[in-house]
Design an enzyme around this catalytic site. Structure first.
Site, PDB file in Angstrom:
ATOM      1  N   LYS A  11       1.539  -0.405  -5.058  1.00  0.00           N
ATOM      2  CA  LYS A  11       2.183  -1.551  -5.706  1.00  0.00           C
ATOM      3  C   LYS A  11       1.957  -1.532  -7.219  1.00  0.00           C
ATOM      4  CE  LYS A  11      -0.202  -4.594  -3.351  1.00  0.00           C
ATOM      5  NZ  LYS A  11      -1.054  -3.876  -2.402  1.00  0.00           N
TER       6      LYS A  11
ATOM      7  N   ARG B 151      -0.425 -13.368  -0.793  1.00  0.00           N
ATOM      8  CA  ARG B 151      -1.148 -12.624   0.230  1.00  0.00           C
ATOM      9  C   ARG B 151      -1.402 -13.464   1.473  1.00  0.00           C
ATOM     10  NH1 ARG B 151      -3.656  -8.751  -3.418  1.00  0.00           N
ATOM     11  NH2 ARG B 151      -4.906  -7.214  -2.328  1.00  0.00           N
TER      12      ARG B 151
ATOM     13  N   ARG C 223      -9.250   8.009  -4.612  1.00  0.00           N
ATOM     14  CA  ARG C 223      -9.191   7.410  -5.955  1.00  0.00           C
ATOM     15  C   ARG C 223     -10.604   7.110  -6.448  1.00  0.00           C
ATOM     16  NH1 ARG C 223      -5.711   1.945  -5.976  1.00  0.00           N
ATOM     17  NH2 ARG C 223      -7.563   0.858  -5.288  1.00  0.00           N
TER      18      ARG C 223
ATOM     19  N   ARG D  56     -13.929   1.331  -8.407  1.00  0.00           N
ATOM     20  CA  ARG D  56     -13.836  -0.118  -8.224  1.00  0.00           C
ATOM     21  C   ARG D  56     -14.875  -0.519  -7.199  1.00  0.00           C
ATOM     22  NH1 ARG D  56      -7.727  -2.071  -7.076  1.00  0.00           N
ATOM     23  NH2 ARG D  56      -8.816  -3.280  -5.480  1.00  0.00           N
TER      24      ARG D  56
ATOM     25  N   ARG E 283     -10.661  -5.115   3.564  1.00  0.00           N
ATOM     26  CA  ARG E 283      -9.369  -5.302   2.881  1.00  0.00           C
ATOM     27  C   ARG E 283      -8.204  -5.037   3.834  1.00  0.00           C
ATOM     28  NH1 ARG E 283     -10.486  -1.445  -1.948  1.00  0.00           N
ATOM     29  NH2 ARG E 283      -8.296  -1.681  -2.513  1.00  0.00           N
TER      30      ARG E 283
HETATM   31  P1  ADP Z   1      -5.624  -3.905  -3.471  1.00  0.00           P
HETATM   32  O1  ADP Z   1      -4.178  -4.240  -3.253  1.00  0.00           O
HETATM   33  O2  ADP Z   1      -5.855  -2.484  -3.849  1.00  0.00           O
HETATM   34  O3  ADP Z   1      -6.530  -4.329  -2.342  1.00  0.00           O
HETATM   35  P2  ADP Z   1      -5.876  -5.906  -5.646  1.00  0.00           P
HETATM   36  O4  ADP Z   1      -6.232  -5.430  -6.981  1.00  0.00           O
HETATM   37  O5  ADP Z   1      -4.512  -6.452  -5.442  1.00  0.00           O
HETATM   38  O6  ADP Z   1      -6.193  -4.682  -4.693  1.00  0.00           O
HETATM   39  O7  ADP Z   1      -6.916  -7.032  -5.144  1.00  0.00           O
HETATM   40  C1  ADP Z   1      -8.292  -6.837  -5.181  1.00  0.00           C
HETATM   41  C2  ADP Z   1      -9.021  -8.038  -4.563  1.00  0.00           C
HETATM   42  O8  ADP Z   1      -8.734  -9.225  -5.324  1.00  0.00           O
HETATM   43  C3  ADP Z   1      -8.620  -8.410  -3.131  1.00  0.00           C
HETATM   44  O9  ADP Z   1      -9.302  -7.645  -2.167  1.00  0.00           O
HETATM   45  C4  ADP Z   1      -8.997  -9.887  -3.103  1.00  0.00           C
HETATM   46  O10 ADP Z   1     -10.410 -10.074  -2.979  1.00  0.00           O
HETATM   47  C5  ADP Z   1      -8.602 -10.367  -4.476  1.00  0.00           C
HETATM   48  N1  ADP Z   1      -7.194 -10.837  -4.527  1.00  0.00           N
HETATM   49  C6  ADP Z   1      -6.177 -10.277  -5.241  1.00  0.00           C
HETATM   50  N2  ADP Z   1      -5.036 -10.951  -5.077  1.00  0.00           N
HETATM   51  C7  ADP Z   1      -5.321 -11.965  -4.209  1.00  0.00           C
HETATM   52  C8  ADP Z   1      -4.547 -12.999  -3.616  1.00  0.00           C
HETATM   53  N3  ADP Z   1      -3.237 -13.140  -3.874  1.00  0.00           N
HETATM   54  N4  ADP Z   1      -5.183 -13.863  -2.773  1.00  0.00           N
HETATM   55  C9  ADP Z   1      -6.484 -13.742  -2.496  1.00  0.00           C
HETATM   56  N5  ADP Z   1      -7.267 -12.781  -3.010  1.00  0.00           N
HETATM   57  C10 ADP Z   1      -6.708 -11.896  -3.862  1.00  0.00           C
END
Ligand code: ADP
Length: 192
Positions: A13, A87, A126, A138, A149
């Site tokens: 994404k 999400r 990664r 990360r 996740r």
């Molecule tokens: P990825 O898609 O690789 O898991 P992101 O960078 O989108 O990573 O998100 C990292 C973390 O940030 C998530 O695992 C969560 O803890 C938090 N997070 C991000 N976006 C949201 C969201 N819309 N709602 C709740 N938590 C979020």
């Protein structure tokens, strides 16, 4: 036009959002980036979310909806790309309301479909690459958090695929294809 990129962690994404920012002057709204920024700034909110994020669980709807709300009032240039938001179903409903209040529309929802084994390989790869390059991975790019996740994705986020299918405007794109092909598939959806 405003779009959502939907898909599990590691689906690409962020990469595709970056292409859209470059090619279409769109504005990327990544709640993951916003939360990581808060975390590294050491703000009160950053302190609250740090542990939850590192574990791989979702932070509260209230926090992320608040972050998005702030950004929606800013300039949207060629349109917003929602990356990693919504999400949960609650976030999806909140987004619909926020867009309506701003007189904005949601024009497309693009699902990046990728198999689970590939996701795990991509994310752990990664992390290994980052470390090999002398950096740090990360905090949530490890096997344990990744499991959380993925589980959060399947339990809380994947119902959004049905939600947007029913609402209309959902297109699924093969996220296993190479980056340029995925980019072309997304462009085709946006130009349709
Ligand atoms: P990825 O898609 O690789 O898991 P992101 O960078 O989108 O990573 O998100 C990292 C973390 O940030 C998530 O695992 C969560 O803890 C938090 N997070 C991000 N976006 C949201 C969201 N819309 N709602 C709740 N938590 C979020």
């Amino acid at each position: 036009m405003n779009i959502i990129l939907l898909g599990p962690p590691g689906a690409g994404k962020g990469t595709q959002a970056g292409f859209l920012v470059e090619s279409r002057d769109m504005v990327q709204l990544s709640t993951g980036d916003m939360l990581r920024e808060a975390k590294s700034s050491g703000s009160e909110m950053g302190k609250i979310v740090a542990e939850v994020m590192d574990s791989g669980a979702l932070v509260t709807d209230e926090i992320v909806i608040g972050l998005i709300k702030e950004k929606l009032q800013g300039d949207n240039k060629g349109g917003f790309i929602f990356d990693g938001f919504p999400r949960t179903l609650e976030q999806a409903d909140a987004l619909a309301q926020l867009l309506e209040a701003e007189g904005q529309t949601l024009d497309a929802v693009i699902e990046l479909k990728v198999e689970d084994e590939v996701l795990v390989d991509r994310i752990l790869g990664r992390a290994a690459d980052a470390v090999a390059a002398g950096g740090t991975a990360r905090a949530d790019d490890n096997a344990e958090s990744l499991k959380t996740r993925l589980m959060a994705y399947y339990k809380q986020t994947s119902p959004l695929i049905g939600y947007y299918y029913a609402k209309g405007g959902l297109t699924s794109v093969d996220g296993l294809a190479d980056m340029a092909t995925v980019q072309k598939s997304i462009a085709a959806v946006l130009d349709a």
